[in-house]
Design a protein around this motif. Structure first.
Motif, PDB file in Angstrom:
ATOM      1  N   ASN A 197       0.839  -1.197   0.000  1.00  0.00           N
ATOM      2  CA  ASN A 197       0.000   0.000   0.000  1.00  0.00           C
ATOM      3  C   ASN A 197       0.874   1.248   0.000  1.00  0.00           C
ATOM      4  O   ASN A 197       2.103   1.163  -0.093  1.00  0.00           O
ATOM      5  N   ASP A 198       0.269   2.424   0.112  1.00  0.00           N
ATOM      6  CA  ASP A 198       1.006   3.678   0.048  1.00  0.00           C
ATOM      7  C   ASP A 198       2.022   3.805   1.179  1.00  0.00           C
ATOM      8  O   ASP A 198       3.018   4.527   1.048  1.00  0.00           O
ATOM      9  N   ALA A 199       1.760   3.126   2.293  1.00  0.00           N
ATOM     10  CA  ALA A 199       2.687   3.183   3.425  1.00  0.00           C
ATOM     11  C   ALA A 199       3.784   2.134   3.327  1.00  0.00           C
ATOM     12  O   ALA A 199       4.589   1.987   4.249  1.00  0.00           O
ATOM     13  N   GLY A 200       3.780   1.379   2.236  1.00  0.00           N
ATOM     14  CA  GLY A 200       4.797   0.354   2.068  1.00  0.00           C
ATOM     15  C   GLY A 200       4.524  -0.927   2.813  1.00  0.00           C
ATOM     16  O   GLY A 200       5.412  -1.781   2.964  1.00  0.00           O
ATOM     17  N   GLU A 201       3.259  -1.108   3.270  1.00  0.00           N
ATOM     18  CA  GLU A 201       2.900  -2.318   4.015  1.00  0.00           C
ATOM     19  C   GLU A 201       2.289  -3.342   3.070  1.00  0.00           C
ATOM     20  O   GLU A 201       1.658  -2.981   2.073  1.00  0.00           O
ATOM     21  N   PRO A 202       2.479  -4.644   3.374  1.00  0.00           N
ATOM     22  CA  PRO A 202       1.925  -5.694   2.511  1.00  0.00           C
ATOM     23  C   PRO A 202       0.403  -5.618   2.447  1.00  0.00           C
ATOM     24  O   PRO A 202      -0.271  -5.288   3.429  1.00  0.00           O
ATOM     25  N   VAL A 203      -0.131  -5.900   1.277  1.00  0.00           N
ATOM     26  CA  VAL A 203      -1.577  -5.957   1.079  1.00  0.00           C
ATOM     27  C   VAL A 203      -2.007  -7.419   1.055  1.00  0.00           C
ATOM     28  O   VAL A 203      -1.339  -8.254   0.427  1.00  0.00           O
ATOM     29  N   TYR A 204      -3.116  -7.723   1.760  1.00  0.00           N
ATOM     30  CA  TYR A 204      -3.590  -9.103   1.836  1.00  0.00           C
ATOM     31  C   TYR A 204      -4.958  -9.232   1.162  1.00  0.00           C
ATOM     32  O   TYR A 204      -5.715  -8.268   1.068  1.00  0.00           O
ATOM     33  N   THR A 205      -5.231 -10.415   0.702  1.00  0.00           N
ATOM     34  CA  THR A 205      -6.525 -10.711   0.115  1.00  0.00           C
ATOM     35  C   THR A 205      -7.122 -11.937   0.780  1.00  0.00           C
ATOM     36  O   THR A 205      -6.384 -12.777   1.334  1.00  0.00           O
ATOM     37  N   VAL A 206      -8.443 -12.044   0.756  1.00  0.00           N
ATOM     38  CA  VAL A 206      -9.133 -13.170   1.391  1.00  0.00           C
ATOM     39  C   VAL A 206      -9.265 -14.301   0.382  1.00  0.00           C
ATOM     40  O   VAL A 206      -9.819 -14.110  -0.706  1.00  0.00           O
ATOM     41  N   LEU A 207      -8.770 -15.459   0.758  1.00  0.00           N
ATOM     42  CA  LEU A 207      -8.828 -16.633  -0.100  1.00  0.00           C
ATOM     43  C   LEU A 207      -9.880 -17.596   0.429  1.00  0.00           C
ATOM     44  O   LEU A 207      -9.852 -17.987   1.599  1.00  0.00           O
ATOM     45  N   GLU A 208     -10.843 -17.955  -0.417  1.00  0.00           N
ATOM     46  CA  GLU A 208     -11.881 -18.921  -0.052  1.00  0.00           C
ATOM     47  C   GLU A 208     -11.397 -20.332  -0.356  1.00  0.00           C
ATOM     48  O   GLU A 208     -10.916 -20.595  -1.457  1.00  0.00           O
ATOM     49  N   ARG A 209     -11.551 -21.216   0.627  1.00  0.00           N
ATOM     50  CA  ARG A 209     -11.154 -22.601   0.435  1.00  0.00           C
ATOM     51  C   ARG A 209     -12.396 -23.474   0.296  1.00  0.00           C
ATOM     52  O   ARG A 209     -13.409 -23.240   0.985  1.00  0.00           O
ATOM     53  N   PRO A 210     -12.349 -24.492  -0.556  1.00  0.00           N
ATOM     54  CA  PRO A 210     -13.524 -25.357  -0.734  1.00  0.00           C
ATOM     55  C   PRO A 210     -13.855 -26.163   0.512  1.00  0.00           C
ATOM     56  O   PRO A 210     -15.007 -26.502   0.750  1.00  0.00           O
ATOM     57  N   LYS A 211     -12.839 -26.468   1.315  1.00  0.00           N
ATOM     58  CA  LYS A 211     -13.058 -27.233   2.538  1.00  0.00           C
ATOM     59  C   LYS A 211     -12.550 -26.420   3.728  1.00  0.00           C
ATOM     60  O   LYS A 211     -11.554 -25.703   3.614  1.00  0.00           O
ATOM     61  N   PRO A 212     -13.212 -26.536   4.878  1.00  0.00           N
ATOM     62  CA  PRO A 212     -12.743 -25.798   6.057  1.00  0.00           C
ATOM     63  C   PRO A 212     -11.397 -26.333   6.532  1.00  0.00           C
ATOM     64  O   PRO A 212     -11.109 -27.523   6.416  1.00  0.00           O
ATOM     65  N   PHE A 213     -10.587 -25.426   7.048  1.00  0.00           N
ATOM     66  CA  PHE A 213      -9.332 -25.836   7.654  1.00  0.00           C
ATOM     67  C   PHE A 213      -9.376 -25.468   9.130  1.00  0.00           C
ATOM     68  O   PHE A 213     -10.189 -24.645   9.565  1.00  0.00           O
ATOM     69  N   VAL A 214      -8.524 -26.066   9.913  1.00  0.00           N
ATOM     70  CA  VAL A 214      -8.555 -25.880  11.358  1.00  0.00           C
ATOM     71  C   VAL A 214      -7.203 -25.370  11.833  1.00  0.00           C
ATOM     72  O   VAL A 214      -6.161 -25.733  11.292  1.00  0.00           O
ATOM     73  N   ARG A 215      -7.239 -24.532  12.833  1.00  0.00           N
ATOM     74  CA  ARG A 215      -6.034 -24.044  13.473  1.00  0.00           C
ATOM     75  C   ARG A 215      -6.306 -23.919  14.963  1.00  0.00           C
ATOM     76  O   ARG A 215      -7.459 -23.960  15.411  1.00  0.00           O
ATOM     77  N   THR A 216      -5.255 -23.784  15.736  1.00  0.00           N
ATOM     78  CA  THR A 216      -5.415 -23.663  17.181  1.00  0.00           C
ATOM     79  C   THR A 216      -5.326 -22.199  17.598  1.00  0.00           C
ATOM     80  O   THR A 216      -4.643 -21.400  16.964  1.00  0.00           O
ATOM     81  N   TYR A 217      -6.038 -21.874  18.661  1.00  0.00           N
ATOM     82  CA  TYR A 217      -5.988 -20.555  19.273  1.00  0.00           C
ATOM     83  C   TYR A 217      -5.639 -20.718  20.748  1.00  0.00           C
ATOM     84  O   TYR A 217      -6.038 -21.707  21.382  1.00  0.00           O
ATOM     85  N   SER A 218      -4.925 -19.746  21.293  1.00  0.00           N
ATOM     86  CA  SER A 218      -4.560 -19.768  22.714  1.00  0.00           C
ATOM     87  C   SER A 218      -5.471 -18.824  23.483  1.00  0.00           C
ATOM     88  O   SER A 218      -5.611 -17.652  23.105  1.00  0.00           O
ATOM     89  N   VAL A 219      -6.085 -19.317  24.545  1.00  0.00           N
ATOM     90  CA  VAL A 219      -6.959 -18.488  25.375  1.00  0.00           C
ATOM     91  C   VAL A 219      -6.567 -18.654  26.837  1.00  0.00           C
ATOM     92  O   VAL A 219      -5.946 -19.652  27.239  1.00  0.00           O
TER      93      VAL A 219
END
Length: 467
Positions: free
Chosen positions: A116-138
């Motif tokens: 972007n104008d500030a020189g930061e990476p730009v991200y896009t949302v990618l749709e996956r056909p199947k759900p994926f799982v990840r862990t979160y710490s709480v």
């Protein structure tokens, strides 16, 4: 860093080990009797939403193992944004998060990362056909410092849980029959729940708790959730897996509707079969909890409208008048399905007052939910928090009357805070003002029933009752 798949696999193994240990000790959450209001399902500190399925059961197990009595959990960032901090040396608990979208770095036509104008990476949302799982710490709220204390929980009136359970029976689509004996079961071929006569149960609560367990089995019928564990031979692994699902679902449902929980199958044979199932496949407990969540929602959702309709109806006749009525076919059929007819008739005189206090409690709870999400800037005064907590507590004890519920001062404080606080978003400011108006109506002696206020402030919808 270990691959995500390894972290997920370790999560399931840890979950299974902890449940197996509790099963063998007879202390798993669904093995223990719980009175209405005695325990509370885990919820997210920032959003107020309950955790669901496997995450809900896993955090319940973790809290029970470590002796936590606060049911609030949050990520490190959510705790920091709420003005708190994680105490030194505290270890996080892992939960699972499923998604079909993923943020990936955007690239230009030459395959280079977009900036972007500030020189930061730009991200896009990618749709996956199947759900994926990840862990979160709480972290549990008791592992933190600097957070507002949670108002003390109070048990709802017993009849409310009974009325909610009765609504579930009525909207289940399953025939409930009574016959003398000591057996309670669901017959998948006839799609019927068979229970002993109501008078054979030690209490009205135990009657409904048994009915909820058996209706949990009924959700597995091919015309409903179509579970492959239903209708299998007694003593088979599939039969044990079905019982595990029904038992967890009964615990979840009983807590959500204020009924409590009474274990139906806690014999050594069941425990041994459950332990073996988890030893053979550590992921089975997560699958069972996920199915239990589906069962609970399937039972509660159709009953919600029926419960809300009853809340809007005028109070029933007092018990003395009810005794003078001649029992017609409709009343006879109602009494067959509702063993608490006398109890509900006797409690009818208290329903208006209970609903009045319930509205006050919801308004106070909604205001607290909004105010606690603010950052450090323009935080509400401690006095405002304390006043709201006191109102919530007294209303939970059903202690207000139209004469004593004078909240004009509190209404003014809420309005001033909504106007002055820069950290409130536009929606949050509107929510606080709506709650203030609700208190004004209470001060005038009107029993305002507006769940939309609480939903707007909390951003949640938990079912027929709010925990």
């Amino acid at each position: 860093m270990a691959p995500s798949k390894d972290r997920v696999g370790e999560y399931h193994k840890t979950f299974a080990r902890q449940i197996i240990r509790q099963l063998e000790e007879g202390t798993a959450p669904f093995q223990k009797p719980w009175k209405p209001g005695e325990r509370s399902l885990p919820e997210n500190l920032a959003t107020g939403r309950r955790y669901a399925g496997g995450n809900s059961l896993y955090l319940s197990v973790a809290a029970q193992t470590r002796g936590y009595t606060d049911n609030r959990w949050a990520t490190y960032r959510q705790i920091r944004e709420a003005g708190g901090h994680v105490e030194r040396g505290e270890r996080a608990t892992q939960i699972l998060f499923f998604s079909t979208t993923k943020l990936v770095p955007a690239k230009d036509d030459q395959g280079n990362p977009k900036l972007n104008d500030a020189g930061e990476p730009v991200y896009t949302v990618l749709e996956r056909p199947k759900p994926f799982v990840r862990t979160y710490s709480v972290f549990n709220a008791e592992q933190t410092g600097g957070l507002p204390e949670r108002p003390p929980a109070t048990a709802p009136p017993e009849w409310e849980g009974h009325a909610a359970a009765d609504a579930i029976i009525e909207t289940s689509g399953v025939t409930v029959k009574h016959q003398a004996g000591d057996r309670a079961y669901y017959n998948v071929r006839t799609d019927e729940v068979v229970l002993p006569e109501p008078g054979q149960f030690p209490s009205t609560g135990s009657y409904y708790q048994t009915a909820i367990h058996e209706l949990g089995h009924a959700t597995g019928h091919p015309d409903r959730l179509n579970r492959d564990t239903l209708g299998k031979k007694f003593g088979s692994p599939e039969y044990a897996r079905e019982e595990l699902r029904a038992e967890i679902a009964a615990m979840m449902t009983g807590e959500k509707i204020g009924l409590g929980h009474q274990p139906q199958n806690d014999s050594a044979a069941y425990v041994a079969s459950w332990v073996k199932a988890l030893e053979d496949d550590p992921r089975e407990i997560y699958r069972a909890a996920a199915d239990a969540e589906r069962i609970s929602r399937y039972l509660i959702e159709p009953a919600r409208e029926r419960i809300e309709q009853r809340e809007q109806q005028p109070p029933q006749q007092p018990a003395a008048d009810a005794e003078d009525r001649q029992p017609g076919p409709e009343l006879e059929r109602r009494e067959e399905l509702d063993p608490t007819q006398a109890l509900q008739a006797a409690a009818a005189q208290q329903q208006a007052a209970t609903r009045f206090n319930g509205n006050i409690s919801r308004a106070a709870d909604a205001a607290l939910g909004v105010l606690r999400r603010n950052g450090n800037e323009d935080r509400p005064t401690e006095k405002l928090i304390r006043d709201l907590q006191a109102v919530h507590l007294v209303a939970s004890q059903n202690a207000y009357t139209p004469k004593t519920a004078d909240f004009r001062g509190l209404r003014g404080d809420l309005q001033n805070h909504a106007i002055d606080a820069q950290s409130l978003s536009s929606d949050e400011r509107k929510a606080v003002l709506s709650v203030a108006d609700s208190f004004a109506n209470q001060a005038q002696g009107h029993a305002v029933h507006d769940p939309a206020i609480a939903e707007q402030a909390h951003g949640r919808d938990d079912g027929p009752t709010r925990g």
